[in-house]
Design an enzyme around this catalytic site. Structure first.
Site, PDB file in Angstrom:
ATOM      1  N   GLU A  58      11.699  17.497  10.899  1.00  0.00           N
ATOM      2  CA  GLU A  58      12.923  18.267  10.629  1.00  0.00           C
ATOM      3  C   GLU A  58      12.731  19.212   9.438  1.00  0.00           C
ATOM      4  O   GLU A  58      13.150  20.377   9.486  1.00  0.00           O
ATOM      5  CB  GLU A  58      14.085  17.298  10.366  1.00  0.00           C
ATOM      6  CG  GLU A  58      15.385  17.956   9.939  1.00  0.00           C
ATOM      7  CD  GLU A  58      16.014  18.830  11.001  1.00  0.00           C
ATOM      8  OE1 GLU A  58      16.922  19.605  10.652  1.00  0.00           O
ATOM      9  OE2 GLU A  58      15.600  18.746  12.177  1.00  0.00           O
ATOM     10  N   HIS A 216      18.052  21.277  37.342  1.00  0.00           N
ATOM     11  CA  HIS A 216      17.095  22.148  36.648  1.00  0.00           C
ATOM     12  C   HIS A 216      15.901  22.467  37.539  1.00  0.00           C
ATOM     13  O   HIS A 216      15.440  23.617  37.584  1.00  0.00           O
ATOM     14  CB  HIS A 216      16.626  21.473  35.357  1.00  0.00           C
ATOM     15  CG  HIS A 216      15.554  22.238  34.647  1.00  0.00           C
ATOM     16  ND1 HIS A 216      15.746  23.519  34.161  1.00  0.00           N
ATOM     17  CD2 HIS A 216      14.258  21.920  34.345  1.00  0.00           C
ATOM     18  CE1 HIS A 216      14.628  23.954  33.596  1.00  0.00           C
ATOM     19  NE2 HIS A 216      13.718  23.010  33.698  1.00  0.00           N
TER      20      HIS A 216
END
Length: 309
Positions: A58, A216
């Site tokens: 992160e 998808h």
């Protein structure tokens, strides 16, 4: 100064790649909460003393975002200072800057307040459009001295509409792919191309995650077939333009790799490197479509001026 702008635009475009892949990596590794709900600090600190794997991912993503943001701000400033007379370049520069700010704010909001999976999927889409703006800005800067030889490409109205349509549809496919990641539907179907190859379709028995995954796949399959058909038509019609000809062949290659690596994600049980390549190829593919849209807008403008004269 033009040379400096070109170099900076190339660096910015290249740096957008790890930014996009970093976002995908954050999602794939479950590192979105690596810094808790603290932003721009991490766990309330500038540099935490104990850094976990998720926190490192992160922090790295935030660092890359910051660097790219600074590059785009500087690039926009130079464009405004040196080329404010060029409306296309100025528009692309400020579009890239605005989209960069928007996607950073959405990312920050996701950390601090949390967002739904559907909202988070939008984050990648905005980042993709931001990449396209930076990529087009780079190409536009190189076109100033006519090195790409695209000024004489005339794209007829029918083909322009098809390019706009497939570009819009691609964004829908990208959104569905991001939704697969954010809803953890990557391995909802263990087989490929069907959810379960040795049984009937059985779509009435699908759960939410299987619907997301198969939706998808269906959307991506349509995009692949559409790209094949459109490439054949474009190559035949514009074979005298080397840039347009080879650009479409590259685009076809990218969508082929995209489908291949999408299947490999299933076969390798979500191998991280495969998943990142999957994100890379769709990024480059959309960049090429953005280039075609740019040429289409230009062809339409020339056609309009020609009719007026």
């Amino acid at each position: 100064m033009t040379k400096k702008l070109k170099i900076l635009s190339v660096i910015s475009t290249i740096c957008m790649i790890p930014l996009l892949l970093g976002g995908a990596l954050v999602t794939k590794t479950g590192s979105a909460d690596g810094c808790g709900n603290s932003w721009p600090l991490c766990e309330g600190q500038f540099l935490p003393t104990k850094i976990s794997f998720e926190m490192f991912i992160e922090l790295s993503h935030r660092g890359v975002t910051g660097v790219v943001g600074i590059l785009i701000v500087y690039l926009t400033y130079l464009v405004w200072k040196e080329l404010r007379h060029n409306k296309e370049v100025v528009f692309l520069a400020f579009s890239a800057l605005s989209l960069m700010i928007l996607q950073a704010l959405i990312g920050a909001a996701a950390v601090v307040w949390g967002q739904s999976d559907f909202a988070l999927a939008t984050h990648f889409g905005i980042s993709l459009v931001c990449f396209a703006a930076v990529f087009l800005l780079m190409l536009q800067l190189f076109e100033i001295d006519k090195k790409l030889h695209t000024e004489d490409i005339h794209i007829n109205k029918t083909h322009r509409i098809e390019i706009y349509a497939i570009s819009f549809y691609t964004m829908c496919v990208v959104y569905s792919g991001a939704l697969v990641r954010h809803t953890d539907s990557n391995l909802a179907c263990r087989d490929w191309p069907l959810c379960v190859n040795n049984s009937s379709f059985g779509i009435s028995d699908y759960n939410f995650y299987q619907w997301v995954q198969m939706g998808h796949r269906l959307a991506a399959g349509i995009l692949f077939i559409w790209t094949v058909i459109l490439t054949i038509r474009m190559v035949k019609h514009y074979k005298n333009s080397k840039v347009f000809y080879w650009s479409w062949l590259i685009t076809l290659g990218l969508i082929t790799l995209q489908v291949l690596f999408g299947a490999l994600i299933i076969f390798t049980s979500l191998n991280l490197a495969i998943a990142l390549f999957h994100a890379l190829f769709i990024t480059c593919y959309f960049g090429m479509l953005s280039f075609f849209m740019h040429l289409s807008f230009r062809a339409k403008r020339r056609e309009k001026y020609s009719n007026q004269s």
